[in-house]
Scaffold this motif. Sequence first.
Motif, mmCIF file in Angstrom:
data_model
loop_
_atom_site.group_PDB
_atom_site.id
_atom_site.type_symbol
_atom_site.label_atom_id
_atom_site.label_comp_id
_atom_site.label_asym_id
_atom_site.label_seq_id
_atom_site.Cartn_x
_atom_site.Cartn_y
_atom_site.Cartn_z
ATOM 1 N N GLU A 36 0.819 -1.197 0.000
ATOM 2 C CA GLU A 36 0.000 0.000 0.000
ATOM 3 C C GLU A 36 0.859 1.257 0.000
ATOM 4 O OE1 GLU A 36 -3.230 0.208 -0.518
ATOM 5 O OE2 GLU A 36 -3.094 -1.944 -0.821
ATOM 6 N N GLY A 37 1.990 1.193 0.714
ATOM 7 C CA GLY A 37 2.897 2.332 0.723
ATOM 8 C C GLY A 37 3.422 2.634 -0.659
ATOM 9 N N ALA A 38 3.781 1.591 -1.401
ATOM 10 C CA ALA A 38 4.266 1.785 -2.767
ATOM 11 C C ALA A 38 3.179 2.373 -3.641
ATOM 12 C CB ALA A 38 4.743 0.448 -3.333
ATOM 13 N N LYS A 39 1.934 1.926 -3.461
ATOM 14 C CA LYS A 39 0.844 2.448 -4.280
ATOM 15 C C LYS A 39 0.618 3.927 -4.004
ATOM 16 C CE LYS A 39 -1.666 -1.880 -4.976
ATOM 17 N NZ LYS A 39 -2.919 -2.625 -4.723
ATOM 18 N N PHE A 48 1.065 6.931 -11.462
ATOM 19 C CA PHE A 48 1.373 6.085 -12.600
ATOM 20 C C PHE A 48 0.231 5.111 -12.859
ATOM 21 C CE2 PHE A 48 5.765 6.861 -10.824
ATOM 22 C CZ PHE A 48 5.938 7.986 -11.601
ATOM 23 N N ASN A 49 -0.209 5.029 -14.078
ATOM 24 C CA ASN A 49 -1.350 4.202 -14.452
ATOM 25 C C ASN A 49 -0.905 3.166 -15.460
ATOM 26 O OD1 ASN A 49 -3.697 3.119 -15.547
ATOM 27 N ND2 ASN A 49 -4.858 5.022 -15.202
ATOM 28 N N ASN A 50 -1.014 1.894 -15.101
ATOM 29 C CA ASN A 50 -0.522 0.842 -15.983
ATOM 30 C C ASN A 50 -1.383 0.644 -17.216
ATOM 31 O OD1 ASN A 50 1.633 -1.012 -16.304
ATOM 32 N ND2 ASN A 50 0.218 -2.708 -15.974
ATOM 33 N N SER A 51 -2.586 1.256 -17.245
ATOM 34 C CA SER A 51 -3.375 1.187 -18.463
ATOM 35 C C SER A 51 -2.719 2.004 -19.566
ATOM 36 C CB SER A 51 -4.790 1.716 -18.201
ATOM 37 O OG SER A 51 -4.748 3.087 -17.841
ATOM 38 N N ILE A 52 -1.854 2.946 -19.161
ATOM 39 C CA ILE A 52 -1.111 3.754 -20.125
ATOM 40 C C ILE A 52 0.276 3.154 -20.341
ATOM 41 C CG2 ILE A 52 -0.125 6.033 -20.559
ATOM 42 C CD1 ILE A 52 -2.365 7.188 -18.830
ATOM 43 N N ASN A 53 0.924 2.762 -19.275
ATOM 44 C CA ASN A 53 2.267 2.205 -19.346
ATOM 45 C C ASN A 53 2.203 0.714 -19.050
ATOM 46 O OD1 ASN A 53 4.955 1.561 -19.174
ATOM 47 N ND2 ASN A 53 5.486 3.189 -17.734
ATOM 48 N N SER A 54 2.490 -0.103 -20.050
ATOM 49 C CA SER A 54 2.377 -1.554 -19.897
ATOM 50 C C SER A 54 3.688 -2.202 -19.459
ATOM 51 C CB SER A 54 1.921 -2.186 -21.219
ATOM 52 O OG SER A 54 2.857 -1.918 -22.254
ATOM 53 N N THR A 55 4.700 -1.397 -19.157
ATOM 54 C CA THR A 55 5.988 -1.942 -18.745
ATOM 55 C C THR A 55 5.841 -2.777 -17.472
ATOM 56 O OG1 THR A 55 7.157 -0.044 -19.676
ATOM 57 C CG2 THR A 55 8.337 -1.364 -18.044
ATOM 58 N N LYS A 56 6.543 -3.916 -17.453
ATOM 59 C CA LYS A 56 6.614 -4.749 -16.253
ATOM 60 C C LYS A 56 8.078 -4.874 -15.848
ATOM 61 C CE LYS A 56 2.381 -7.432 -16.783
ATOM 62 N NZ LYS A 56 1.753 -6.398 -17.613
ATOM 63 N N LYS A 93 8.006 4.748 -14.461
ATOM 64 C CA LYS A 93 6.638 5.260 -14.301
ATOM 65 C C LYS A 93 5.638 4.149 -13.996
ATOM 66 C CE LYS A 93 7.183 9.516 -16.973
ATOM 67 N NZ LYS A 93 8.646 9.468 -17.017
ATOM 68 N N ILE A 94 6.070 3.220 -13.144
ATOM 69 C CA ILE A 94 5.190 2.165 -12.665
ATOM 70 C C ILE A 94 5.346 2.035 -11.150
ATOM 71 C CG2 ILE A 94 5.202 0.852 -14.822
ATOM 72 C CD1 ILE A 94 7.248 -1.051 -13.522
ATOM 73 N N GLU A 95 4.420 1.318 -10.525
ATOM 74 C CA GLU A 95 4.572 1.024 -9.115
ATOM 75 C C GLU A 95 5.682 0.006 -8.915
ATOM 76 O OE1 GLU A 95 0.851 -0.247 -7.524
ATOM 77 O OE2 GLU A 95 -0.204 1.595 -8.094
ATOM 78 N N ASN A 105 -1.932 -7.399 -6.467
ATOM 79 C CA ASN A 105 -1.827 -7.136 -7.893
ATOM 80 C C ASN A 105 -0.379 -7.252 -8.370
ATOM 81 O OD1 ASN A 105 -2.048 -6.171 -10.495
ATOM 82 N ND2 ASN A 105 -3.399 -4.487 -9.948
ATOM 83 N N ALA A 106 -0.156 -8.081 -9.386
ATOM 84 C CA ALA A 106 1.190 -8.258 -9.934
ATOM 85 C C ALA A 106 1.294 -7.699 -11.348
ATOM 86 C CB ALA A 106 1.567 -9.740 -9.914
ATOM 87 N N GLU A 107 0.455 -6.707 -11.658
ATOM 88 C CA GLU A 107 0.428 -6.191 -13.025
ATOM 89 C C GLU A 107 1.680 -5.404 -13.391
ATOM 90 O OE1 GLU A 107 -2.281 -2.926 -13.897
ATOM 91 O OE2 GLU A 107 -2.711 -2.756 -11.760
ATOM 92 N N TYR A 108 2.453 -4.973 -12.386
ATOM 93 C CA TYR A 108 3.655 -4.205 -12.682
ATOM 94 C C TYR A 108 4.907 -5.072 -12.673
ATOM 95 C CZ TYR A 108 0.439 -0.409 -11.709
ATOM 96 O OH TYR A 108 -0.646 0.436 -11.726
#
Length: 355
Positions: free
Chosen positions: A30-33, A39-47, A98-100, A112-115
């Motif tokens: 939660e702290g990282a979020k 940063f929104n992963n719907s825009i940036n798909s980098t993992k 630009k990701i979590e 969530n492991a989307e990043y």
Amino acid sequence: MFLFHVGEDSITDINYSSGFDFQFSLAEVEGAKRSFAMFNNSINSTKLFVFGDSYLDTGNFANSYSFKPPNGITFPGIPAGRFCDGRVLTDFVASFLKIESPTPYRLRNSTNAEYGLNFAYGGTGIFKTVVDGPNTTVQIDSFEDLIRQNFYKKEDLDSSVALVNAGANDYTFALKNGKIIEIEAVTKALVNQMSVNLKRLGSLGIRKIAVGLMQPLGCLPVTLLLPSPLGCNDIINLVSKNHNKLLRQAVQDLNNQAGGKPLFIALDLYESFDSSIKTMQKNFEGNSTLMNPLVPCCHVNGVGNSCGSVDDKGEKKYTLCEKPELSFFWDEVHPSQNGWSAVFNILQPSLSQLT
């Protein structure tokens, strides 16, 4: 890394669940979020996929002092699995992309492991060291297992980045086992295996792979004899320099073989540590309000203790500096958040190749 508190067994599956305090993991995530909410992963798909030791670990080593106060006092406010008062290199690299910050592997099924995922585990090395934890090969095994299970698909990896850092704990293990006369052979073996690991990550579909060069081991407070050291140990730093010479060549060879796909990048932790420390030393001279960068903020009292140790009566076995934000080292081997910030600023030109 996690120098002098090191090791792992060679195992085929990582058990990151036993003995874990779930409230700390949630605080970390939660702290990282909160920190990277813009940063929104719907825009940036980098993992971002992370492999290595405690310089990168953000919560996989549950039964370690990283989950004890005063660790985490700067971020996220309580101990949450970083060997630091706050953010570590992984967090800064994720922010740059630009990701979590990627989820620790142990939490892969509950958050969530989307990043991406962070497989790094404090105390581990390129080979087997002495703590029960997965070395980089085993960490990559776990990553490959997830790909086989379709946890991540090919399209997930097309814009992926890997961050890798390991090796310092291997040198500690070698020296403890009397291999000092074989140090050249140890270095060659470590770099050869790291090269194998990097190539394997590329074969699994990761497109850009950044590997950390060895930090100046002779600048770590644990290697310095005086309570208020005035300089680094140049003899020990030769180990880092020789390691980095071979690793740079290995990265160049991998790029020549791959033709740029994937792209392998060397992150010069040696120069970034050295330059940051020298700048802070220069500012410190004659200014009593600043800190000597070679003196840790969290100073351990007594052999065998760590930052966070207490005795049977709850008395602290460490002393803490007044202002962690002025320190370079958090403890005897790990940078503070301020230290990592200084290192990151110097690494940014190299990191630009990842975007």
